[in-house]
Design a protein around this motif. Structure first.
Motif, PDB file in Angstrom:
ATOM      1  N   MET A  25       0.813  -1.212   0.000  1.00 25.14           N
ATOM      2  CA  MET A  25       0.000   0.000   0.000  1.00 25.14           C
ATOM      3  C   MET A  25       0.853   1.271   0.000  1.00 25.14           C
ATOM      4  O   MET A  25       0.433   2.307  -0.498  1.00 25.14           O
ATOM      5  CB  MET A  25      -0.970  -0.001   1.179  1.00 25.14           C
ATOM      6  CG  MET A  25      -2.044  -1.079   1.082  1.00 25.14           C
ATOM      7  SD  MET A  25      -2.963  -1.127  -0.487  1.00 25.14           S
ATOM      8  CE  MET A  25      -3.793   0.435  -0.467  1.00 25.14           C
ATOM      9  N   LEU A  26       2.068   1.200   0.539  1.00 24.36           N
ATOM     10  CA  LEU A  26       2.966   2.353   0.469  1.00 24.36           C
ATOM     11  C   LEU A  26       3.398   2.615  -0.970  1.00 24.36           C
ATOM     12  O   LEU A  26       3.494   3.757  -1.407  1.00 24.36           O
ATOM     13  CB  LEU A  26       4.205   2.126   1.345  1.00 24.36           C
ATOM     14  CG  LEU A  26       3.997   2.233   2.842  1.00 24.36           C
ATOM     15  CD1 LEU A  26       5.256   1.812   3.589  1.00 24.36           C
ATOM     16  CD2 LEU A  26       3.599   3.646   3.237  1.00 24.36           C
ATOM     17  N   TYR A  27       3.664   1.546  -1.713  1.00 27.83           N
ATOM     18  CA  TYR A  27       4.105   1.699  -3.098  1.00 27.83           C
ATOM     19  C   TYR A  27       2.945   1.947  -4.066  1.00 27.83           C
ATOM     20  O   TYR A  27       3.132   2.586  -5.098  1.00 27.83           O
ATOM     21  CB  TYR A  27       4.914   0.477  -3.545  1.00 27.83           C
ATOM     22  CG  TYR A  27       6.340   0.533  -3.047  1.00 27.83           C
ATOM     23  CD1 TYR A  27       7.285   1.339  -3.677  1.00 27.83           C
ATOM     24  CD2 TYR A  27       6.735  -0.176  -1.934  1.00 27.83           C
ATOM     25  CE1 TYR A  27       8.577   1.419  -3.215  1.00 27.83           C
ATOM     26  CE2 TYR A  27       8.031  -0.105  -1.457  1.00 27.83           C
ATOM     27  CZ  TYR A  27       8.944   0.696  -2.104  1.00 27.83           C
ATOM     28  OH  TYR A  27      10.241   0.789  -1.632  1.00 27.83           O
ATOM     29  N   ALA A  53      18.834 -10.845  -3.211  1.00 21.31           N
ATOM     30  CA  ALA A  53      19.179 -10.034  -2.032  1.00 21.31           C
ATOM     31  C   ALA A  53      18.183 -10.262  -0.906  1.00 21.31           C
ATOM     32  O   ALA A  53      18.570 -10.382   0.269  1.00 21.31           O
ATOM     33  CB  ALA A  53      19.231  -8.555  -2.413  1.00 21.31           C
ATOM     34  N   LEU A  54      16.896 -10.336  -1.242  1.00 21.62           N
ATOM     35  CA  LEU A  54      15.878 -10.584  -0.215  1.00 21.62           C
ATOM     36  C   LEU A  54      16.055 -11.968   0.404  1.00 21.62           C
ATOM     37  O   LEU A  54      15.963 -12.124   1.626  1.00 21.62           O
ATOM     38  CB  LEU A  54      14.476 -10.441  -0.806  1.00 21.62           C
ATOM     39  CG  LEU A  54      13.996  -9.022  -1.082  1.00 21.62           C
ATOM     40  CD1 LEU A  54      12.690  -9.048  -1.856  1.00 21.62           C
ATOM     41  CD2 LEU A  54      13.827  -8.246   0.211  1.00 21.62           C
ATOM     42  N   ILE A  73      16.164  -3.368   1.771  1.00 27.41           N
ATOM     43  CA  ILE A  73      16.599  -3.922   0.481  1.00 27.41           C
ATOM     44  C   ILE A  73      15.607  -3.531  -0.610  1.00 27.41           C
ATOM     45  O   ILE A  73      15.997  -3.120  -1.706  1.00 27.41           O
ATOM     46  CB  ILE A  73      16.770  -5.454   0.564  1.00 27.41           C
ATOM     47  CG1 ILE A  73      17.970  -5.802   1.446  1.00 27.41           C
ATOM     48  CG2 ILE A  73      16.905  -6.076  -0.820  1.00 27.41           C
ATOM     49  CD1 ILE A  73      18.076  -7.268   1.819  1.00 27.41           C
ATOM     50  N   LEU A  74      14.319  -3.660  -0.327  1.00 28.02           N
ATOM     51  CA  LEU A  74      13.294  -3.243  -1.291  1.00 28.02           C
ATOM     52  C   LEU A  74      13.483  -1.779  -1.676  1.00 28.02           C
ATOM     53  O   LEU A  74      13.457  -1.425  -2.857  1.00 28.02           O
ATOM     54  CB  LEU A  74      11.894  -3.421  -0.706  1.00 28.02           C
ATOM     55  CG  LEU A  74      11.253  -4.782  -0.809  1.00 28.02           C
ATOM     56  CD1 LEU A  74       9.958  -4.807  -0.026  1.00 28.02           C
ATOM     57  CD2 LEU A  74      11.007  -5.145  -2.247  1.00 28.02           C
ATOM     58  N   ARG A  75      13.685  -0.932  -0.673  1.00 31.81           N
ATOM     59  CA  ARG A  75      13.863   0.501  -0.936  1.00 31.81           C
ATOM     60  C   ARG A  75      15.122   0.757  -1.758  1.00 31.81           C
ATOM     61  O   ARG A  75      15.143   1.638  -2.602  1.00 31.81           O
ATOM     62  CB  ARG A  75      13.913   1.267   0.384  1.00 31.81           C
ATOM     63  CG  ARG A  75      12.543   1.332   1.043  1.00 31.81           C
ATOM     64  CD  ARG A  75      12.526   2.039   2.382  1.00 31.81           C
ATOM     65  NE  ARG A  75      13.263   3.288   2.351  1.00 31.81           N
ATOM     66  CZ  ARG A  75      14.146   3.654   3.277  1.00 31.81           C
ATOM     67  NH1 ARG A  75      14.404   2.865   4.298  1.00 31.81           N
ATOM     68  NH2 ARG A  75      14.749   4.803   3.197  1.00 31.81           N
ATOM     69  N   GLU A  76      16.161  -0.017  -1.520  1.00 36.43           N
ATOM     70  CA  GLU A  76      17.405   0.141  -2.281  1.00 36.43           C
ATOM     71  C   GLU A  76      17.195  -0.197  -3.753  1.00 36.43           C
ATOM     72  O   GLU A  76      17.688   0.510  -4.635  1.00 36.43           O
ATOM     73  CB  GLU A  76      18.479  -0.782  -1.669  1.00 36.43           C
ATOM     74  CG  GLU A  76      19.807  -0.727  -2.373  1.00 36.43           C
ATOM     75  CD  GLU A  76      20.802  -1.709  -1.765  1.00 36.43           C
ATOM     76  OE1 GLU A  76      21.584  -2.263  -2.541  1.00 36.43           O
ATOM     77  OE2 GLU A  76      20.769  -1.913  -0.530  1.00 36.43           O
TER      78      GLU A  76
END
Length: 82
Positions: A25-27, A53-54, A73-76
């Motif tokens: 929901m943030l994205y 990476a995840l 990691i998602l944000r990166e």
């Protein structure tokens, strides 16, 4: 639909785990829960480097929460949510 006030609060709050629902929901704040969740899963599945990476941070597709490390990691890879 989640209220924008709630989403702003989620963005500012640092917690140790994030539900997949919260992250989706943030994205994708303008989409339904199901559509947002599908899109997030698709982004993860279609990016081998992100998935690797995840997984190195303990991620499994069946889990219901992201750890703070996994969220970072998602944000990166994807960037900060809107």
């Amino acid at each position: 639909m989640i209220k924008k006030k709630y989403l702003r609060r989620l963005r500012k709050t640092r917690i140790e785990t994030y539900t997949k629902f919260q992250v989706a929901m943030l994205y994708f704040p303008d989409q339904s829960y199901d559509a947002a969740s599908r899109r997030l899963r698709k982004w993860i599945a279609e990016d081998p480097a992100l998935l690797k990476a995840l997984k190195s941070a303990g991620y499994t597709p069946a889990q219901r929460h992201f750890t703070e490390e996994q969220y970072d990691i998602l944000r990166e890879f994807i960037g900060d949510p809107l």
